[in-house]
Write a protein that holds these residues in place. Structure first.
Motif, mmCIF file in Angstrom:
data_model
loop_
_atom_site.group_PDB
_atom_site.id
_atom_site.type_symbol
_atom_site.label_atom_id
_atom_site.label_comp_id
_atom_site.label_asym_id
_atom_site.label_seq_id
_atom_site.Cartn_x
_atom_site.Cartn_y
_atom_site.Cartn_z
ATOM 1 N N GLY A 36 14.820 -5.054 -10.179
ATOM 2 C CA GLY A 36 14.026 -6.400 -9.704
ATOM 3 C C GLY A 36 14.433 -6.835 -8.405
ATOM 4 N N VAL A 37 15.454 -6.317 -7.925
ATOM 5 C CA VAL A 37 15.920 -6.651 -6.326
ATOM 6 C C VAL A 37 14.703 -6.454 -5.451
ATOM 7 C CG1 VAL A 37 17.366 -5.979 -4.435
ATOM 8 C CG2 VAL A 37 18.323 -5.980 -6.802
ATOM 9 N N ILE A 38 13.860 -5.259 -5.571
ATOM 10 C CA ILE A 38 12.658 -5.007 -4.692
ATOM 11 C C ILE A 38 11.369 -5.392 -5.540
ATOM 12 C CG2 ILE A 38 11.548 -3.368 -3.264
ATOM 13 C CD1 ILE A 38 14.015 -2.054 -2.919
ATOM 14 N N SER A 39 10.548 -6.103 -4.631
ATOM 15 C CA SER A 39 9.512 -6.605 -5.318
ATOM 16 C C SER A 39 8.214 -5.718 -4.720
ATOM 17 C CB SER A 39 9.140 -7.904 -5.394
ATOM 18 O OG SER A 39 9.147 -8.469 -4.361
ATOM 19 N N MET A 40 7.164 -5.325 -5.340
ATOM 20 C CA MET A 40 6.143 -4.617 -4.761
ATOM 21 C C MET A 40 4.794 -5.176 -5.334
ATOM 22 S SD MET A 40 7.488 -0.861 -4.018
ATOM 23 C CE MET A 40 7.009 -0.137 -5.463
ATOM 24 N N ASP A 41 3.771 -4.911 -4.649
ATOM 25 C CA ASP A 41 2.527 -5.493 -5.380
ATOM 26 C C ASP A 41 2.081 -4.602 -6.306
ATOM 27 O OD1 ASP A 41 2.368 -7.595 -3.480
ATOM 28 O OD2 ASP A 41 1.115 -6.502 -2.067
ATOM 29 N N ASP A 42 1.301 -4.723 -6.938
ATOM 30 C CA ASP A 42 0.889 -3.851 -8.414
ATOM 31 C C ASP A 42 -0.011 -2.866 -7.877
ATOM 32 O OD1 ASP A 42 2.623 -5.110 -10.000
ATOM 33 O OD2 ASP A 42 1.025 -6.439 -10.657
ATOM 34 N N ASP A 43 -0.889 -3.096 -6.868
ATOM 35 C CA ASP A 43 -1.691 -2.200 -6.336
ATOM 36 C C ASP A 43 -1.301 -1.162 -5.287
ATOM 37 O OD1 ASP A 43 -1.343 -3.972 -4.284
ATOM 38 O OD2 ASP A 43 -3.443 -4.058 -3.699
ATOM 39 N N ILE A 44 -0.139 -1.138 -5.073
ATOM 40 C CA ILE A 44 0.554 -0.111 -4.201
ATOM 41 C C ILE A 44 0.722 1.189 -4.701
ATOM 42 C CG2 ILE A 44 2.631 0.667 -2.934
ATOM 43 C CD1 ILE A 44 3.188 -2.331 -2.074
ATOM 44 N N ASP A 45 0.171 2.256 -4.042
ATOM 45 C CA ASP A 45 0.207 3.548 -4.398
ATOM 46 C C ASP A 45 1.404 4.438 -3.839
ATOM 47 O OD1 ASP A 45 -0.193 6.185 -5.255
ATOM 48 O OD2 ASP A 45 -2.200 6.640 -4.587
ATOM 49 N N VAL A 46 2.449 4.597 -4.573
ATOM 50 C CA VAL A 46 3.614 4.828 -4.103
ATOM 51 C C VAL A 46 3.463 6.556 -3.448
ATOM 52 C CG1 VAL A 46 6.196 5.767 -4.832
ATOM 53 C CG2 VAL A 46 4.902 3.732 -5.895
ATOM 54 N N LYS A 47 2.698 7.351 -4.100
ATOM 55 C CA LYS A 47 2.397 8.850 -3.510
ATOM 56 C C LYS A 47 2.004 8.451 -2.198
ATOM 57 C CE LYS A 47 2.347 11.259 -7.638
ATOM 58 N NZ LYS A 47 1.552 12.237 -8.577
ATOM 59 N N ASP A 48 0.887 7.636 -2.085
ATOM 60 C CA ASP A 48 0.229 7.548 -0.823
ATOM 61 C C ASP A 48 1.101 6.736 0.373
ATOM 62 O OD1 ASP A 48 -2.232 8.337 -1.455
ATOM 63 O OD2 ASP A 48 -3.186 6.588 -2.118
ATOM 64 N N GLU A 49 1.916 6.045 0.045
ATOM 65 C CA GLU A 49 2.928 5.485 0.925
ATOM 66 C C GLU A 49 3.755 6.546 1.345
ATOM 67 O OE1 GLU A 49 3.132 2.452 2.134
ATOM 68 O OE2 GLU A 49 1.117 1.885 1.151
ATOM 69 N N TYR A 50 4.417 7.422 0.335
ATOM 70 C CA TYR A 50 5.136 8.177 0.769
ATOM 71 C C TYR A 50 4.636 9.408 1.508
ATOM 72 C CZ TYR A 50 8.838 11.928 0.485
ATOM 73 O OH TYR A 50 9.999 12.763 0.631
ATOM 74 N N THR A 51 3.238 9.796 1.497
ATOM 75 C CA THR A 51 2.593 10.548 2.087
ATOM 76 C C THR A 51 2.441 10.385 3.610
ATOM 77 O OG1 THR A 51 1.622 11.406 0.293
ATOM 78 C CG2 THR A 51 0.507 11.909 2.488
ATOM 79 N N GLN A 52 2.144 9.015 3.544
ATOM 80 C CA GLN A 52 2.100 8.111 5.076
ATOM 81 C C GLN A 52 3.308 8.251 5.665
ATOM 82 O OE1 GLN A 52 -0.825 7.309 6.492
ATOM 83 N NE2 GLN A 52 0.295 6.758 8.351
ATOM 84 N N TYR A 53 4.189 8.025 5.113
ATOM 85 C CA TYR A 53 6.039 7.809 5.730
ATOM 86 C C TYR A 53 6.172 9.308 6.199
ATOM 87 C CZ TYR A 53 10.807 8.769 5.575
ATOM 88 O OH TYR A 53 12.259 9.049 6.010
ATOM 89 N N LEU A 54 5.846 10.409 5.325
ATOM 90 C CA LEU A 54 6.125 11.788 5.899
ATOM 91 C C LEU A 54 5.241 12.191 7.047
ATOM 92 C CD1 LEU A 54 6.375 13.742 2.704
ATOM 93 C CD2 LEU A 54 8.097 13.191 4.144
ATOM 94 N N MET A 55 3.992 11.809 7.283
ATOM 95 C CA MET A 55 3.013 11.953 8.334
ATOM 96 C C MET A 55 3.765 11.403 9.621
ATOM 97 S SD MET A 55 -0.747 11.816 6.445
ATOM 98 C CE MET A 55 -1.550 11.889 7.833
ATOM 99 N N GLU A 56 4.116 10.198 9.284
ATOM 100 C CA GLU A 56 4.723 9.454 10.534
ATOM 101 C C GLU A 56 6.139 10.400 11.205
ATOM 102 O OE1 GLU A 56 5.025 5.197 9.564
ATOM 103 O OE2 GLU A 56 2.947 5.230 9.320
ATOM 104 N N LYS A 57 6.836 10.641 10.140
ATOM 105 C CA LYS A 57 7.879 11.056 10.396
ATOM 106 C C LYS A 57 7.853 12.465 11.051
ATOM 107 C CE LYS A 57 12.423 12.604 8.080
ATOM 108 N NZ LYS A 57 13.224 12.880 7.114
ATOM 109 N N TYR A 58 6.849 13.302 10.455
ATOM 110 C CA TYR A 58 6.672 14.720 11.161
ATOM 111 C C TYR A 58 5.673 14.718 12.116
ATOM 112 C CZ TYR A 58 10.276 15.811 7.869
ATOM 113 O OH TYR A 58 11.545 15.946 7.075
#
Length: 80
Positions: free
Chosen positions: A58-80
């Motif tokens: 409960g320390v971190i709150s996220m919107d219910d409509d966030i797609d975790v896989k898409d967010e992680y994919t975006q993170y990896l694309m920006e990183k590499y």
């Protein structure tokens, strides 16, 4: 009660494991027994929630409509 078990393993792995066991002042049998015990206990504890995780829940709150896989994919694309 101890029971005898016969295993077929790669010869190089056996020799490396014997050397490791000797350098750690244990037998190969005890080493394998310990490993198997840890492996099987890990499966049992997999669903157990530690006190630390309970405190962090409960320390971190996220919107219910966030797609975790898409967010992680975006993170990896920006990183590499």
């Amino acid at each position: 009660m101890d029971k005898k078990l016969t295993l077929s393993l790669n010869e190089k792995i056996i020799e490396t494991a014997k050397h490791y066991a000797k350098s750690n002042n244990t037998s190969l049998s005890k080493l394998i027994e310990s490993y198997l015990g840890t492996l099987t206990n890990k499966e049992k504890k997999e669903n157990e929630i530690t006190p630390l995780v309970k405190n962090l829940s409960g320390v971190i709150s996220m919107d219910d409509d966030i797609d975790v896989k898409d967010e992680y994919t975006q993170y990896l694309m920006e990183k590499y």
